[in-house]
Design a protein around this motif. Structure first.
Motif, PDB file in Angstrom:
ATOM      1  N   TRP A   1      37.645 -66.568  33.113  1.00  8.79           N
ATOM      2  CA  TRP A   1      37.000 -65.668  32.610  1.00  8.79           C
ATOM      3  C   TRP A   1      37.044 -65.415  31.024  1.00  8.79           C
ATOM      4  O   TRP A   1      38.307 -65.725  30.537  1.00  8.79           O
ATOM      5  N   VAL A   2      36.223 -65.582  30.237  1.00  7.64           N
ATOM      6  CA  VAL A   2      36.086 -65.647  28.771  1.00  7.64           C
ATOM      7  C   VAL A   2      35.137 -64.722  28.153  1.00  7.64           C
ATOM      8  O   VAL A   2      34.343 -64.163  28.779  1.00  7.64           O
ATOM      9  N   THR A   3      35.830 -63.803  27.178  1.00  7.14           N
ATOM     10  CA  THR A   3      35.016 -62.876  26.466  1.00  7.14           C
ATOM     11  C   THR A   3      35.194 -63.140  24.709  1.00  7.14           C
ATOM     12  O   THR A   3      36.139 -63.705  24.445  1.00  7.14           O
TER      13      THR A   3
ATOM     14  N   ALA B   1      39.481 -51.206  42.476  1.00 12.74           N
ATOM     15  CA  ALA B   1      39.078 -52.631  42.364  1.00 12.74           C
ATOM     16  C   ALA B   1      39.426 -53.256  41.291  1.00 12.74           C
ATOM     17  O   ALA B   1      39.930 -54.575  41.478  1.00 12.74           O
ATOM     18  N   ILE B   2      39.489 -52.791  40.136  1.00 10.69           N
ATOM     19  CA  ILE B   2      39.831 -53.348  38.965  1.00 10.69           C
ATOM     20  C   ILE B   2      41.478 -53.667  39.116  1.00 10.69           C
ATOM     21  O   ILE B   2      41.846 -54.782  38.656  1.00 10.69           O
ATOM     22  N   ARG B   3      42.080 -52.636  39.588  1.00  8.82           N
ATOM     23  CA  ARG B   3      43.595 -52.737  39.599  1.00  8.82           C
ATOM     24  C   ARG B   3      43.964 -53.858  40.530  1.00  8.82           C
ATOM     25  O   ARG B   3      44.953 -54.529  40.140  1.00  8.82           O
ATOM     26  N   GLU B   4      43.303 -54.055  41.709  1.00 10.08           N
ATOM     27  CA  GLU B   4      43.540 -55.260  42.572  1.00 10.08           C
ATOM     28  C   GLU B   4      43.243 -56.444  41.863  1.00 10.08           C
ATOM     29  O   GLU B   4      43.965 -57.326  42.025  1.00 10.08           O
ATOM     30  N   ALA B   5      42.242 -56.493  41.080  1.00  6.80           N
ATOM     31  CA  ALA B   5      42.031 -57.613  40.317  1.00  6.80           C
ATOM     32  C   ALA B   5      42.913 -58.176  39.309  1.00  6.80           C
ATOM     33  O   ALA B   5      43.343 -59.492  38.932  1.00  6.80           O
ATOM     34  N   GLN B   6      43.269 -57.073  38.826  1.00 10.90           N
ATOM     35  CA  GLN B   6      44.435 -57.187  37.806  1.00 10.90           C
ATOM     36  C   GLN B   6      45.797 -57.789  38.236  1.00 10.90           C
ATOM     37  O   GLN B   6      46.582 -58.689  37.966  1.00 10.90           O
ATOM     38  N   ARG B   7      46.103 -57.163  39.448  1.00 10.51           N
ATOM     39  CA  ARG B   7      47.368 -57.670  40.247  1.00 10.51           C
ATOM     40  C   ARG B   7      47.147 -59.085  40.659  1.00 10.51           C
ATOM     41  O   ARG B   7      48.282 -59.998  40.639  1.00 10.51           O
ATOM     42  N   SER B   8      45.876 -59.333  41.187  1.00 10.32           N
ATOM     43  CA  SER B   8      45.731 -60.709  41.801  1.00 10.32           C
ATOM     44  C   SER B   8      45.848 -61.860  40.680  1.00 10.32           C
ATOM     45  O   SER B   8      45.794 -63.230  41.073  1.00 10.32           O
TER      46      SER B   8
ATOM     47  N   LEU C   1      41.963 -61.199  36.656  1.00 13.09           N
ATOM     48  CA  LEU C   1      41.338 -60.759  35.186  1.00 13.09           C
ATOM     49  C   LEU C   1      42.155 -61.157  34.014  1.00 13.09           C
ATOM     50  O   LEU C   1      42.312 -60.751  33.058  1.00 13.09           O
ATOM     51  N   ARG C   2      42.782 -62.508  34.089  1.00  6.35           N
ATOM     52  CA  ARG C   2      43.234 -63.008  33.029  1.00  6.35           C
ATOM     53  C   ARG C   2      42.276 -63.801  31.992  1.00  6.35           C
ATOM     54  O   ARG C   2      41.602 -64.524  32.543  1.00  6.35           O
TER      55      ARG C   2
ATOM     56  N   ILE D   1      30.344 -76.054  24.485  1.00  9.43           N
ATOM     57  CA  ILE D   1      30.091 -76.443  25.887  1.00  9.43           C
ATOM     58  C   ILE D   1      30.099 -78.158  25.763  1.00  9.43           C
ATOM     59  O   ILE D   1      29.518 -78.583  24.851  1.00  9.43           O
ATOM     60  N   THR D   2      30.672 -78.437  26.801  1.00  6.10           N
ATOM     61  CA  THR D   2      30.858 -79.988  27.022  1.00  6.10           C
ATOM     62  C   THR D   2      29.895 -80.403  28.198  1.00  6.10           C
ATOM     63  O   THR D   2      29.733 -79.617  28.981  1.00  6.10           O
ATOM     64  N   PRO D   3      29.592 -81.549  28.334  1.00  6.96           N
ATOM     65  CA  PRO D   3      29.020 -81.974  29.660  1.00  6.96           C
ATOM     66  C   PRO D   3      29.840 -81.589  30.818  1.00  6.96           C
ATOM     67  O   PRO D   3      29.293 -81.347  32.070  1.00  6.96           O
ATOM     68  N   GLU D   4      31.353 -81.596  30.710  1.00  5.81           N
ATOM     69  CA  GLU D   4      32.196 -81.065  31.917  1.00  5.81           C
ATOM     70  C   GLU D   4      32.327 -79.931  31.925  1.00  5.81           C
ATOM     71  O   GLU D   4      33.021 -79.406  33.124  1.00  5.81           O
ATOM     72  N   GLY D   5      32.542 -79.072  30.957  1.00 10.53           N
ATOM     73  CA  GLY D   5      32.957 -77.490  31.178  1.00 10.53           C
ATOM     74  C   GLY D   5      32.784 -77.035  29.799  1.00 10.53           C
ATOM     75  O   GLY D   5      31.707 -76.972  28.954  1.00 10.53           O
ATOM     76  N   VAL D   6      33.761 -76.292  29.140  1.00  7.06           N
ATOM     77  CA  VAL D   6      33.620 -75.728  27.924  1.00  7.06           C
ATOM     78  C   VAL D   6      34.999 -76.002  27.337  1.00  7.06           C
ATOM     79  O   VAL D   6      36.035 -76.631  27.848  1.00  7.06           O
ATOM     80  N   ALA D   7      35.054 -75.863  25.907  1.00  2.00           N
ATOM     81  CA  ALA D   7      36.406 -76.222  24.979  1.00  2.00           C
ATOM     82  C   ALA D   7      36.614 -75.352  23.922  1.00  2.00           C
ATOM     83  O   ALA D   7      35.418 -74.743  23.304  1.00  2.00           O
ATOM     84  N   TRP D   8      37.797 -75.320  23.447  1.00  2.00           N
ATOM     85  CA  TRP D   8      38.098 -74.621  22.180  1.00  2.00           C
ATOM     86  C   TRP D   8      38.699 -75.722  21.101  1.00  2.00           C
ATOM     87  O   TRP D   8      39.644 -76.363  21.389  1.00  2.00           O
ATOM     88  N   ASP D   9      38.148 -75.452  20.000  1.00  3.22           N
ATOM     89  CA  ASP D   9      38.459 -76.421  18.902  1.00  3.22           C
ATOM     90  C   ASP D   9      39.895 -75.923  18.375  1.00  3.22           C
ATOM     91  O   ASP D   9      40.851 -77.009  17.996  1.00  3.22           O
ATOM     92  N   THR D  10      40.388 -74.691  18.316  1.00  2.00           N
ATOM     93  CA  THR D  10      41.594 -74.144  18.020  1.00  2.00           C
ATOM     94  C   THR D  10      42.467 -73.106  18.986  1.00  2.00           C
ATOM     95  O   THR D  10      41.923 -72.209  18.684  1.00  2.00           O
ATOM     96  N   PRO D  11      42.661 -73.832  19.869  1.00  2.00           N
ATOM     97  CA  PRO D  11      43.154 -72.762  21.212  1.00  2.00           C
ATOM     98  C   PRO D  11      44.140 -71.799  20.567  1.00  2.00           C
ATOM     99  O   PRO D  11      45.062 -72.106  19.921  1.00  2.00           O
ATOM    100  N   THR D  12      43.810 -70.446  20.924  1.00  2.00           N
ATOM    101  CA  THR D  12      44.724 -69.514  20.705  1.00  2.00           C
ATOM    102  C   THR D  12      44.854 -68.486  21.909  1.00  2.00           C
ATOM    103  O   THR D  12      44.258 -68.651  23.025  1.00  2.00           O
ATOM    104  N   ASP D  13      45.969 -67.659  21.857  1.00  2.00           N
ATOM    105  CA  ASP D  13      45.982 -66.630  22.871  1.00  2.00           C
ATOM    106  C   ASP D  13      46.168 -67.282  24.262  1.00  2.00           C
ATOM    107  O   ASP D  13      45.871 -66.917  25.371  1.00  2.00           O
ATOM    108  N   GLY D  14      46.828 -68.508  24.405  1.00  2.00           N
ATOM    109  CA  GLY D  14      47.150 -68.868  25.481  1.00  2.00           C
ATOM    110  C   GLY D  14      46.052 -69.948  26.107  1.00  2.00           C
ATOM    111  O   GLY D  14      45.952 -70.361  27.381  1.00  2.00           O
ATOM    112  N   ALA D  15      44.944 -70.065  25.167  1.00  3.08           N
ATOM    113  CA  ALA D  15      43.742 -70.765  25.936  1.00  3.08           C
ATOM    114  C   ALA D  15      44.177 -72.349  25.969  1.00  3.08           C
ATOM    115  O   ALA D  15      44.772 -72.906  25.053  1.00  3.08           O
TER     116      ALA D  15
END
Length: 373
Positions: free
Chosen positions: A205-207, A254-261, A264-265, A273-287
């Motif tokens: 999940w990304v936002t 439902a949201i509480r259950e998703a948070q527990r599981s 929702l990380r 976006i790369t051919p294989e997925g997605v990428a961060w140039d300068t990863p932060t916040d645990g990315a």
């Protein structure tokens, strides 16, 4: 030289044209009937869909009534709660169809509105794929479903997997065992994340912003504050913000259950976006530096479907349309219902009533000056 459109024998005339027959359009049509605007002679409702139901008939099949974020009664006819397990794309359109029949709203469909232009004799010309209507006033209630928003990120065209918007989401089954990046911080993203994970997909999940969950009840006072915030933006001619950006995400079981599981990380928005997925140039916040994916699901919302109004040149410098209530400031004969502060089921009902009241004053006063009274 500007050629003035003409009203000829092929043009139909009426007092009010309502464009769209979702919640906002049906609410407006109801109040028009109550005010004495008879179908066709006094008012006409045009809808682009082949059947009643507005956007609801196009919702994904896994959306059930128990997970719908609230359905408000249309004016004059209660929505009898269906089975919680019934598909929303079946239950709500059935209610809309019964509503149209009960109040004899005589919706014309399928009719695609191509453009609304200035016409002669102080009328607006509503051009469709079947006829042109010359109206003294227009209520636009076209909603957002036909205009899904796809933000651009570098490399999008190189992705080898599947990309789709939530508007085309077919349900979770076909994603079992696949790696799915879900983009977006709204209620739709959270609902689809939960059901994708339950179906066996590996989700990420990304936002753009940190999600704001609201555990407090949505009181009437808070609702009025939210509407006031959105109204200030549209009065200034700014583009309305998304509902979630103003209200926050309501915390449900439902949201509480998703948070527990751990579903929702949340990770911050990727940079490319790369051919294989997605990428961060300068990863932060645990990315991580990158995530491999088979699917990118864009739950990035919708924009107001207003392209057919472009000939009227209504856009303000801020990118939106300046409004006074439901009335367009630059064109008082045009009302936008289901736009800005009325972009909700309860808001659409109230806005339909206000628009019709305004129209009655305008037409009885034979001029825009009647609105200042």
């Amino acid at each position: 030289m500007i050629v003035q459109p003409t009203v000829n024998e092929d043009t139909r005339t009426t007092d009010v044209v309502v464009i769209g027959a979702g919640q906002a359009g049906l609410s407006s049509a109801y109040f028009l009937r109550r005010a004495g605007f008879e179908p066709d002679a006094g008012s006409v409702v045009l809808d682009g869909d082949r059947a009643p139901g507005g956007a609801w008939q196009h919702r994904w099949p896994s959306l059930r009534m128990e997970t719908v974020n609230g359905i408000f009664d249309l004016p004059g006819m209660a929505f009898e709660p269906p089975s919680p397990q019934e598909q929303a794309s079946v239950a709500v359109p059935r209610y809309f169809a019964e509503y149209e029949d009960h109040f004899q709203l005589a919706v014309h469909r399928p009719v695609a509105v191509r453009a609304v232009r200035y016409g002669p004799d102080e009328r607006l010309l509503v051009e469709t794929d079947s006829a042109t209507w010359a109206a003294r006033t227009v209520i636009n209630a076209t909603g957002t479903w036909n205009k899904p928003f796809w933000p651009y990120y570098p490399g999008r065209e190189t992705f080898r997997g599947q990309q789709l918007h939530a508007a085309a989401y077919p349900g979770p089954r076909e994603f079992a065992g696949r790696r799915v990046v879900v983009v977006g911080g709204g209620i739709t993203a959270i609902q689809l994340l939960a059901e994708l994970a339950a179906a066996g997909a590996a989700t990420t999940w990304v936002t753009r912003r940190e999600p704001a969950f609201r555990d407090e009840p949505f009181t009437r006072e808070y609702g009025r504050e939210v509407v006031a915030m959105v109204e200030r933006r549209v009065r200034a001619g700014l583009v309305p913000e998304s509902v979630v950006s103003v209200t926050g995400l309501p915390v449900t079981d439902a949201i509480r259950e998703a948070q527990r599981s751990g579903v929702l990380r949340r990770l911050p928005m990727f940079d490319r976006i790369t051919p294989e997925g997605v990428a961060w140039d300068t990863p932060t916040d645990g990315a991580p530096s990158s995530v491999e994916a088979d699917v990118i699901l864009w739950c990035t919302g919708w924009r107001a479907a207003l392209d057919h109004l472009a000939p009227l040149r209504l856009r303000a410098p801020g990118g939106g349309i300046a409004m006074d209530g439901t009335r367009v400031v630059l064109e008082p004969r045009l009302h936008l219902v289901g736009y800005g502060p009325s972009a909700s089921t309860v808001g659409a009902n109230r806005a339909g009533r206000e628009a019709v009241r305004d129209i009655r004053r305008l037409l009885s006063g034979r001029g825009v000056e009647a609105l200042a009274a």
